[in-house]
Scaffold this motif. Structure first.
Motif, PDB file in Angstrom:
ATOM      1  N   VAL A  27       0.864  -1.184   0.000  1.00 38.94           N
ATOM      2  CA  VAL A  27       0.000   0.000   0.000  1.00 38.94           C
ATOM      3  C   VAL A  27       0.902   1.236   0.000  1.00 38.94           C
ATOM      4  N   PRO A  28       0.824   2.094  -1.004  1.00 35.11           N
ATOM      5  CA  PRO A  28      -0.225   2.140  -2.036  1.00 35.11           C
ATOM      6  C   PRO A  28       0.152   1.482  -3.362  1.00 35.11           C
ATOM      7  N   ILE A  29       1.434   1.054  -3.540  1.00 30.20           N
ATOM      8  CA  ILE A  29       1.889   0.662  -4.876  1.00 30.20           C
ATOM      9  C   ILE A  29       1.154  -0.569  -5.384  1.00 30.20           C
ATOM     10  N   GLY A  30       1.138  -1.642  -4.572  1.00 27.29           N
ATOM     11  CA  GLY A  30       0.471  -2.856  -5.012  1.00 27.29           C
ATOM     12  C   GLY A  30      -1.015  -2.661  -5.219  1.00 27.29           C
ATOM     13  N   LEU A  31      -1.645  -1.937  -4.308  1.00 27.95           N
ATOM     14  CA  LEU A  31      -3.083  -1.660  -4.430  1.00 27.95           C
ATOM     15  C   LEU A  31      -3.358  -0.855  -5.689  1.00 27.95           C
ATOM     16  N   TYR A  32      -2.532   0.158  -5.960  1.00 24.29           N
ATOM     17  CA  TYR A  32      -2.727   0.959  -7.167  1.00 24.29           C
ATOM     18  C   TYR A  32      -2.562   0.112  -8.423  1.00 24.29           C
ATOM     19  N   MET A  33      -1.581  -0.790  -8.420  1.00 27.13           N
ATOM     20  CA  MET A  33      -1.381  -1.645  -9.591  1.00 27.13           C
ATOM     21  C   MET A  33      -2.623  -2.478  -9.882  1.00 27.13           C
ATOM     22  N   CYS A  34      -3.240  -3.030  -8.845  1.00 30.32           N
ATOM     23  CA  CYS A  34      -4.448  -3.838  -9.019  1.00 30.32           C
ATOM     24  C   CYS A  34      -5.591  -2.991  -9.586  1.00 30.32           C
ATOM     25  N   VAL A  35      -5.760  -1.780  -9.057  1.00 30.90           N
ATOM     26  CA  VAL A  35      -6.820  -0.882  -9.550  1.00 30.90           C
ATOM     27  C   VAL A  35      -6.531  -0.475 -10.989  1.00 30.90           C
ATOM     28  N   HIS A  36      -5.280  -0.177 -11.281  1.00 31.87           N
ATOM     29  CA  HIS A  36      -4.882   0.254 -12.615  1.00 31.87           C
ATOM     30  C   HIS A  36      -5.131  -0.845 -13.644  1.00 31.87           C
ATOM     31  N   LEU A  37      -4.749  -2.066 -13.319  1.00 26.96           N
ATOM     32  CA  LEU A  37      -4.955  -3.180 -14.240  1.00 26.96           C
ATOM     33  C   LEU A  37      -6.447  -3.481 -14.423  1.00 26.96           C
ATOM     34  N   THR A  38      -7.218  -3.367 -13.349  1.00 24.40           N
ATOM     35  CA  THR A  38      -8.655  -3.595 -13.448  1.00 24.40           C
ATOM     36  C   THR A  38      -9.309  -2.540 -14.335  1.00 24.40           C
ATOM     37  N   THR A  39      -8.857  -1.295 -14.204  1.00 24.78           N
ATOM     38  CA  THR A  39      -9.357  -0.223 -15.074  1.00 24.78           C
ATOM     39  C   THR A  39      -9.066  -0.533 -16.535  1.00 24.78           C
ATOM     40  N   ASN A  40      -7.840  -0.966 -16.822  1.00 19.29           N
ATOM     41  CA  ASN A  40      -7.469  -1.288 -18.198  1.00 19.29           C
ATOM     42  C   ASN A  40      -8.230  -2.506 -18.717  1.00 19.29           C
ATOM     43  N   ALA A  41      -8.511  -3.454 -17.827  1.00 20.37           N
ATOM     44  CA  ALA A  41      -9.251  -4.648 -18.242  1.00 20.37           C
ATOM     45  C   ALA A  41     -10.681  -4.319 -18.643  1.00 20.37           C
ATOM     46  N   SER A  42     -11.195  -3.169 -18.222  1.00 19.36           N
ATOM     47  CA  SER A  42     -12.550  -2.771 -18.618  1.00 19.36           C
ATOM     48  C   SER A  42     -12.648  -2.526 -20.118  1.00 19.36           C
ATOM     49  N   LEU A  43     -11.510  -2.494 -20.821  1.00 16.41           N
ATOM     50  CA  LEU A  43     -11.523  -2.390 -22.276  1.00 16.41           C
ATOM     51  C   LEU A  43     -12.304  -3.527 -22.913  1.00 16.41           C
ATOM     52  N   MET A  44     -12.319  -4.684 -22.250  1.00 12.80           N
ATOM     53  CA  MET A  44     -13.030  -5.830 -22.805  1.00 12.80           C
ATOM     54  C   MET A  44     -14.534  -5.588 -22.825  1.00 12.80           C
ATOM     55  N   ALA A  45     -15.007  -4.631 -22.030  1.00 11.47           N
ATOM     56  CA  ALA A  45     -16.430  -4.268 -22.025  1.00 11.47           C
ATOM     57  C   ALA A  45     -16.736  -3.186 -23.051  1.00 11.47           C
ATOM     58  N   GLY A  46     -15.732  -2.756 -23.802  1.00 10.22           N
ATOM     59  CA  GLY A  46     -15.923  -1.735 -24.817  1.00 10.22           C
ATOM     60  C   GLY A  46     -15.211  -0.443 -24.478  1.00 10.22           C
ATOM     61  N   PRO A  47     -14.934   0.386 -25.480  1.00 11.83           N
ATOM     62  CA  PRO A  47     -14.226   1.654 -25.250  1.00 11.83           C
ATOM     63  C   PRO A  47     -14.994   2.623 -24.367  1.00 11.83           C
ATOM     64  N   GLY A  48     -16.320   2.547 -24.389  1.00 10.28           N
ATOM     65  CA  GLY A  48     -17.120   3.446 -23.560  1.00 10.28           C
ATOM     66  C   GLY A  48     -16.922   3.181 -22.083  1.00 10.28           C
ATOM     67  N   ALA A  49     -16.881   1.900 -21.704  1.00 13.33           N
ATOM     68  CA  ALA A  49     -16.679   1.543 -20.300  1.00 13.33           C
ATOM     69  C   ALA A  49     -15.306   2.000 -19.825  1.00 13.33           C
ATOM     70  N   PHE A  50     -14.302   1.810 -20.664  1.00 14.43           N
ATOM     71  CA  PHE A  50     -12.943   2.238 -20.315  1.00 14.43           C
ATOM     72  C   PHE A  50     -12.870   3.755 -20.200  1.00 14.43           C
ATOM     73  N   GLN A  51     -13.514   4.458 -21.135  1.00  8.68           N
ATOM     74  CA  GLN A  51     -13.465   5.916 -21.124  1.00  8.68           C
ATOM     75  C   GLN A  51     -14.141   6.481 -19.884  1.00  8.68           C
ATOM     76  N   ARG A  52     -15.232   5.855 -19.446  1.00 10.19           N
ATOM     77  CA  ARG A  52     -15.920   6.330 -18.240  1.00 10.19           C
ATOM     78  C   ARG A  52     -15.002   6.246 -17.026  1.00 10.19           C
ATOM     79  N   MET A  53     -14.246   5.163 -16.914  1.00 13.45           N
ATOM     80  CA  MET A  53     -13.352   5.002 -15.769  1.00 13.45           C
ATOM     81  C   MET A  53     -12.204   6.000 -15.825  1.00 13.45           C
ATOM     82  N   VAL A  54     -11.679   6.245 -17.024  1.00 10.62           N
ATOM     83  CA  VAL A  54     -10.603   7.230 -17.176  1.00 10.62           C
ATOM     84  C   VAL A  54     -11.127   8.630 -16.867  1.00 10.62           C
TER      85      VAL A  54
END
Length: 299
Positions: A27-54
């Motif tokens: 904390v915070p590096i490992g926790l941030y990495m998990c959140v960051h990767l999860t945000t990027n993984a939202s690309l699989m739900a479409g560009p709109g889902a990813f853009q909302r998180m960004v």
């Protein structure tokens, strides 16, 4: 006369430094990495889902750099510098003791070095290191860096991952970070006395291994999402969301966070030309059909 030298600052405060280093890795590096990767993984739900998180992240506005430096970059720099110092001063004994824990310690050092190079280049490649106009205009951008545009998140990421080198670089780098985090989580538990006995350490190995496997799956999902997104379709969705966000106040009007419009405009112009040509052809065909009865009547 005493010839003893004064111990260095690191040696004098090694106990506290190692624990701070261990804690920041979780904390915070490992926790941030998990959140960051999860945000990027939202690309699989479409560009709109990813853009909302960004957009949610960048809704912080002027406070975003403070959050980034205070909770991400400075802890990461401290963790990296101390990690390099520990790696250079420690000694690996895997050549004499072929124990699993010793191999894991060696892999921890190796993946730490890889992660340091990867994160440094990752930040440069996508963000240019510094959000300073002349730096971006005359150094980062001419070198092909600072590729990521927050308000065109999916499309700019897709363009940044074009080719062979960058996808391979990101796959090796992110998996190294995942291993370093999962194994570091196990060693942090020992450092902080959470699991000391052999039985507790065995159970912790299974727990940390499961966490590493889960985060690894998320990271590969994010990687695949960045490689499979259609940048043209994503750009259409992003531009619509940007205009709607401006009207609702959900995003700030910042042209530097958007991709250059020339390529899209030229494609739209070509589409308009094709549409005009198609309309003209249809009109000509209609005129020919209308003229046929008149000619027949004249005969």
């Amino acid at each position: 006369m005493s010839t003893q030298t004064e111990p260095s600052f690191f040696l004098k405060h090694e106990f506290a430094i190692r624990r701070i280093h261990s804690l920041l890795g979780v904390v915070p590096i490992g926790l941030y990495m998990c959140v960051h990767l999860t945000t990027n993984a939202s690309l699989m739900a479409g560009p709109g889902a990813f853009q909302r998180m960004v957009n949610q992240i960048h809704s912080l506005g002027p406070a975003l750099p403070v959050v980034e430096w205070g909770f991400i970059f400075l802890p990461l720099l401290f963790h990296a510098i101390i990690g390099i110092w520990i790696g250079m001063t420690g000694e690996s004994n895997t050549d004499r003791y072929k124990y699993t824990a010793n191999r894991r310690y060696r892999f921890q050092r190796i993946t730490g070095y890889i992660a340091f190079v990867y994160i440094t280049m990752h930040v440069f490649h996508l963000h240019g290191w510094f959000h300073f106009g002349p730096w971006l205009d005359y150094i980062a951008t001419p070198l092909g860096m600072a590729q990521f545009k927050p308000y065109n998140a999916a499309s700019s990421l897709a363009h940044a991952m074009d080719g062979v080198f960058w996808p391979a670089f990101y796959l090796v780098g992110v998996l190294s970070c995942v291993y370093h985090f999962a194994n570091g989580l196990w060693t942090a538990g020992i450092t902080w006395g959470l699991w000391v006995s052999p039985a507790a350490q065995k159970r912790a190995s299974m727990l940390c291994g499961g966490i590493g496997l889960l985060v690894g799956i998320i990271s590969i999902t994010a990687w695949v999402g960045a490689l499979t997104v259609d940048p043209k379709e994503a750009r259409i969705v992003e531009d619509r969301m940007y205009e709607a966000g401006l009207e609702s106040g959900a995003v700030f009007d910042d042209p530097h966070k958007r991709s250059a419009p020339e390529a899209v405009e030229s494609e739209e112009s070509e589409a308009e030309v094709d549409a005009d040509a198609s309309t003209a052809d249809e009109a000509a065909a209609s005129d020919e059909k209308t003229a046929e009865p008149e000619t027949s009547a004249a005969e």
